[in-house]
Design an enzyme around this catalytic site. Structure first.
Site, PDB file in Angstrom:
ATOM      1  CE1 TYR A 100      -4.274  -1.568   0.212  1.00  0.00           C
ATOM      2  CE2 TYR A 100      -3.012  -3.090   1.355  1.00  0.00           C
ATOM      3  CZ  TYR A 100      -3.966  -2.978   0.545  1.00  0.00           C
ATOM      4  OH  TYR A 100      -4.815  -4.018   0.356  1.00  0.00           O
ATOM      5  CB  CYS A 101       1.544   3.628   2.584  1.00  0.00           C
ATOM      6  SG  CYS A 101      -0.088   3.906   3.024  1.00  0.00           S
TER       7      CYS A 101
END
Length: 184
Positions: free
Chosen positions: A111-112
């Site tokens: 994700y990030c």
């Protein structure tokens, strides 16, 4: 030009949810110590969300992990998206410090960390992805049939072969990054 250590979303609420969170926090804390000793700026990104959410900025769980032992000289940037650059002053802060390479660590791999690595390239930066310095959810991605280890390996491989005119990604273990900073 110079380097900055960027720590993505190492927050109290996430440490028990990610693969080997405590071990990861210790490894990143060690990287941060070495970075500071070598004059490399340390930047910690902090995911925030609406009041009452998992990332409520006023909740203790949304705070950056105490295990990181962040110092007053470290820069903390709050973000509201997976991309650490989106809607933040990260790009301006790095430019102000003449940074051309980010050493990237944190959570979550898929994700990030992934979004911030790709955005770093779009901002013309090179990325050193700490291959053993990021983690996904502890159970990996059961829907895709991938373990946490497989997600890490896959992202290390995919990101290291990304073709982007802005910069390039290399994957290095934490020990190699620390050794490079020690010999500066």
């Amino acid at each position: 030009m110079s380097t900055a250590l960027v720590i993505v979303d190492m927050q109290e609420v996430l440490m028990p949810l990610v693969w080997r969170g405590d071990e990861l926090a210790g490894r990143i804390a060690s990287l941060a110590r070495k970075a500071r000793e070598s004059g490399v700026p340390v930047v910690a990104l902090q995911q925030i969300g609406p009041s009452g959410s998992m990332f409520d900025p006023e909740s203790s769980g949304a705070q950056l992990a105490a295990r990181l032992d962040l110092q007053p000289t470290d820069v903390v940037i709050r973000k509201t998206a997976t991309d650490g650059f989106y809607g933040t002053n990260l790009a301006a802060m790095l430019l102000e410090r003449d940074v051309d390479t980010v050493v990237l660590t944190g959570v979550a791999t898929d994700y990030c960390v992934d979004a911030t690595a790709r955005s770093s390239l779009s901002h013309g930066l090179d990325v050193v992805l700490v291959g053993d310095g990021h983690a996904p959810a502890a159970d990996g991605d059961p829907d895709a049939g991938l373990s946490a280890e497989q997600i890490i390996d896959r992202h290390n491989r995919i990101l290291s072969t990304a073709v982007h005119p802005g910069g390039e990604v290399s994957v290095r273990p934490a020990a190699e990054v620390e050794a490079a900073w020690t010999t500066r």
